[in-house]
Write a protein that holds these residues in place. Structure first.
Motif, mmCIF file in Angstrom:
data_model
loop_
_atom_site.group_PDB
_atom_site.id
_atom_site.type_symbol
_atom_site.label_atom_id
_atom_site.label_comp_id
_atom_site.label_asym_id
_atom_site.label_seq_id
_atom_site.Cartn_x
_atom_site.Cartn_y
_atom_site.Cartn_z
ATOM 1 N N ASN A 47 -3.909 9.540 1.994
ATOM 2 C CA ASN A 47 -3.469 8.793 3.104
ATOM 3 C C ASN A 47 -3.579 9.195 4.664
ATOM 4 N N THR A 48 -3.512 10.440 4.811
ATOM 5 C CA THR A 48 -3.772 11.356 6.036
ATOM 6 C C THR A 48 -4.982 12.197 5.765
ATOM 7 N N ASN A 49 -5.861 12.323 4.828
ATOM 8 C CA ASN A 49 -6.961 13.193 4.493
ATOM 9 C C ASN A 49 -6.648 14.691 4.873
ATOM 10 N N SER A 50 -5.371 14.887 4.514
ATOM 11 C CA SER A 50 -5.141 16.162 4.697
ATOM 12 C C SER A 50 -3.611 16.529 3.623
ATOM 13 N N SER B 73 -6.688 4.501 1.832
ATOM 14 C CA SER B 73 -6.898 3.465 2.908
ATOM 15 C C SER B 73 -8.030 2.438 2.599
ATOM 16 N N THR C 227 -7.310 20.003 6.046
ATOM 17 C CA THR C 227 -7.882 18.477 6.291
ATOM 18 C C THR C 227 -9.038 18.463 5.562
ATOM 19 N N ARG D 107 0.789 -1.058 0.026
ATOM 20 C CA ARG D 107 0.116 -0.014 -0.260
ATOM 21 C C ARG D 107 0.806 1.317 0.036
ATOM 22 N N ASN D 108 1.919 1.269 0.862
ATOM 23 C CA ASN D 108 2.848 2.473 1.048
ATOM 24 C C ASN D 108 3.595 2.446 -0.382
ATOM 25 N N ILE E 251 -1.065 9.987 -1.690
ATOM 26 C CA ILE E 251 -0.491 10.588 -0.392
ATOM 27 C C ILE E 251 -1.369 11.478 0.548
#
Lengths: 358, 332
Positions: free
Chosen positions: A248-251, A173, A162, A56-57, A245
């Motif tokens: 991945n962090t929603n931001s 995700s 965000t 995934r990464n 990317i």
């Protein structure tokens, strides 16, 4: 004695032997450090484990590296991919936040499409500088590498933006058929690229341009169009990577998103066996190279390398892999140990030739 | 090629010189300086690298306007040479006081000597300089990162029993470090380690840098979760890495804040939101709103009053209940 190479010899001489070997060696190191490293279990209806995280990464680097492979095959380089990724993320996230219905699927799709069109244009801009104006690729793409981050910061006002959109979040995700969606996207782009370059003449034309642009032009290859296309494609790939990317962090953090990913991507391409001198390229090699980079990133926390030694560890591993791949270095190493164990041909690097496997 | 580069480089430096010169001239004419009683401050900011920094800049600009201080502001974009150039131009413009957040710790002696020779007081904000000659600046206004780490450690020691989420009698902590070598990363780790030493059940089992970013925090946390089932607490050196850790913990099928407790430092808006939702358990504030304290210091310095060589920013800590109260009017 039969003259035709045995199966062992064919495997040993195969160009993908060394990247695969390096990847396997790295995985073995991890298993020794953590015996449960290969464990995979079902978690909330999808696979969960170290290997799942790694694939995934690996998606962002893999996407960027695929575009980079074609650019490098034309004897170019694209340093702006990290900045383009940041712009893609900035454009998509600000559009999602500014949309009337922040959580809707259409909002996410529209924002991503919009961002990718922007990236395609940015890639085309690089291609224009290189193919039409004839600026050296490293300089031409350096412009956007520096300016691009400024652009993405301007888009986000220098703030970390965000987003709350589950559809967008799924890009990194989410799971489809128990497999991470991000990896499937990267594999999809990989297969599409392989199909386009190896089942049509496009791959050969790209290699021809990389080996000798002038000769290929005289032979009737439209090298300008080819170069333009590969840079636009690299921009598009970088854009998708940027979206993954950010999801991945929603931001989006315009400062750090995709920072130095161009170097990881170039490394993945080189580890995969594509020469920076242009010409012959290997997409499968790049695929393995990207998995190697992601595994290396996971190895550091897994075996507990202290933070201050991260870069040193990375450097040592990369140097070792590059030396392994160099026929000359291998020949020197073998002669030091006394006598070759495998009959070798000429130890000189294989000259670039067109038409290798995908 | 080389010749061209040289010409281009000299053209750029010439134009830069011309610009500073212009700035100096025009200002020499326009500046009322002390005669009209208005204080002129030159502020050289690091850049706009994070939400924290943006809030810091905004606070300084807004307070200066409210207090009637004439603020000359430059953004060094993370480069020391830009900052030195900005300070030199402030000296030429004969501002009343210079304030700046040094990009790096060393290499400031020469330019600060120039300021001293021109009799312009200097105030450092947020970050310190590493110089033996402390007479080069009047005061250093900023957070004490060691104290921040200590506060995080204190909370964990006080709540050790609750924090042992899997009930095995040990509190296993994983630490997400900031950028390797950065002062906040070193000091926050140090202060934390000092305090948790008081309780033998608390142990840092793994520690790795997440580079102060969400992505870095998430990837490192993913790895920690795979290799260790007994993690009770995450201590992240900033909110962003903590937010990344939350996503990793959720993906592993655990509940952040309950199955694994989370302590972070900074208290930016996204972090405070997660705290109010109970996904983070405790945040140590690192306050970027230095404006009021800085302007206060500047006035005293210009009036020739004695000031403390080290002034700490006013900051506290937050629990989920406190976060809910202050979240609505949080500026950053």
């Amino acid at each position: 004695m039969p003259e035709s190479p045995t199966l062992v010899q064919r495997v040993v001489r195969h160009q993908l032997m060394w990247p695969v070997l390096a990847l396997v060696a790295l995985l073995v190191v991890n298993v020794v450090a953590t015996p449960t490293f290969f464990n995979i279990r079902m978690q909330d209806g999808h696979l969960y484990g170290n290997l799942v995280d790694i694939v995934r990464n690996s998606a962002p680097v893999m996407l960027v590296a695929l575009g980079m492979t074609l650019v490098i095959a034309t004897r170019g380089i694209d340093l702006s991919v990290g900045a383009i990724a940041a712009i893609a993320a900035a454009v998509a996230c600000t559009r999602i936040v500014g949309a009337a219905d922040e959580g809707a699927a259409t909002t996410a799709i529209m924002a991503c499409t919009y961002a990718l069109v922007v990236c395609l244009l940015l890639g085309a801009w690089n291609g224009f500088l290189v193919s039409v104006l004839g600026i050296q690729p490293i300089i031409a793409t350096l412009i956007l590498m520096v300016a691009g981050r400024g652009i993405s910061m301007a888009i986000t006002d220098g703030q970390i933006t965000t987003v709350n959109n589950s559809w967008f979040s799924d890009l990194a995700s989410g799971f489809v058929l128990t497999l991470p969606l991000a990896f499937l996207v990267a594999v999809g782009v990989f297969l599409l690229t392989a199909l386009l370059t190896r089942r049509t003449a496009l791959g050969m034309l790209i290699e021809a341009v990389g080996i000798n642009p002038e000769a290929s032009r005289l032979a009737g290859v439209r090298s300008r169009t080819i170069i333009w296309t590969v840079y636009a494609f690299a921009g598009l790939c970088a854009g998708i990577a940027g979206l993954v990317i950010a999801a991945n962090t929603n931001s989006v953090n315009a400062n750090s998103l995709g920072l130095w990913i161009e170097l990881d991507a170039i490394l993945a391409v080189v580890i995969g066996g594509t020469s920076l001198a242009g010409g012959r390229f290997s997409l499968t090699g790049t695929f393995i190279g990207a998995l190697f980079i992601a595994t290396l990133a996971r190895t550091i926390p897994n075996i507990g390398i202290p933070s201050e030694l991260n870069y040193l560890f990375k450097a040592v591993v990369v140097i070792a892999v590059c030396l392994l791949q160099s026929p000359k270095a291998r020949a020197v190493f073998r002669s030091r140990r006394g006598g070759p164990t495998v009959p070798t041909g000429p130890a000189a690097p294989v000259p670039a030739k067109a038409g290798s496997v995908a | 090629m080389l010749k061209k580069t040289l010409i281009a480089a000299s053209a750029i430096s010439l134009s830069a010189f011309a610009l500073t010169a212009c700035g100096g001239d025009s200002d020499a004419d326009s500046k009322g300086g002390d005669s009209d009683g208005k204080i002129t401050m030159g502020f050289a900011q690091v850049g706009a690298e994070s939400g924290w920094r943006t809030a810091n800049t905004k606070s300084i600009q807004e307070t200066a306007e409210a207090e009637g201080i004439d603020l000359k502001f430059t953004d060094a974009q993370g480069k020391q040479e830009n900052q030195i150039q900005a300070i030199r131009s402030y000296i030429q413009q004969k501002v009343d006081v210079i304030a700046f957040s040094p990009v790096v710790e060393t290499g400031w002696d020469a330019v600060l000597q120039e300021a001293k020779a021109a009799n312009i007081p200097v105030i450092l904000t947020d970050r310190a300089v590493d110089s033996e000659d402390t007479s080069l600046y009047k005061s250093f206004l900023g957070s004490d990162f060691v104290v921040e780490g200590e506060r995080a450690g204190d909370w964990l020691v006080e709540n050790a029993a609750d924090s042992d989420t899997n009930g095995d009698g040990k509190v296993n902590v994983v630490q997400l470090e900031g950028t390797t070598g950065a002062a906040p990363a070193i000091d926050r780790a140090e202060g934390f380690a000092e305090k948790i030493a008081a309780d033998p059940t608390i142990e840092v089992t793994a520690s790795q840098t997440g580079d102060f970013t969400r992505d870095g925090g998430k990837q490192v946390m993913e790895s920690f979760l795979q290799s260790d089932d007994t993690i009770d607490v995450v201590y992240a050196h900033n909110d962003d890495m903590g937010l990344g850790a939350i996503e990793a913990i959720e993906a592993a099928g655990k509940k952040p804040g309950e199955d694994i407790k989370i302590i972070t430092v900074d208290a930016v808006k996204d972090g405070m939101t997660a705290l109010s939702e109970g996904k983070i358990n405790f945040i140590v504030e690192c306050n970027p709103l230095l404006g009021p304290q800085l302007m206060d210091l500047a006035k005293k310095v210009v009036d020739g009053e004695e000031v403390e060589a080290r002034v700490l920013t006013e900051e506290g800590t937050f629990t989920p209940e406190q976060a809910k109260e202050v979240l609505a009017d949080r500026q950053y």
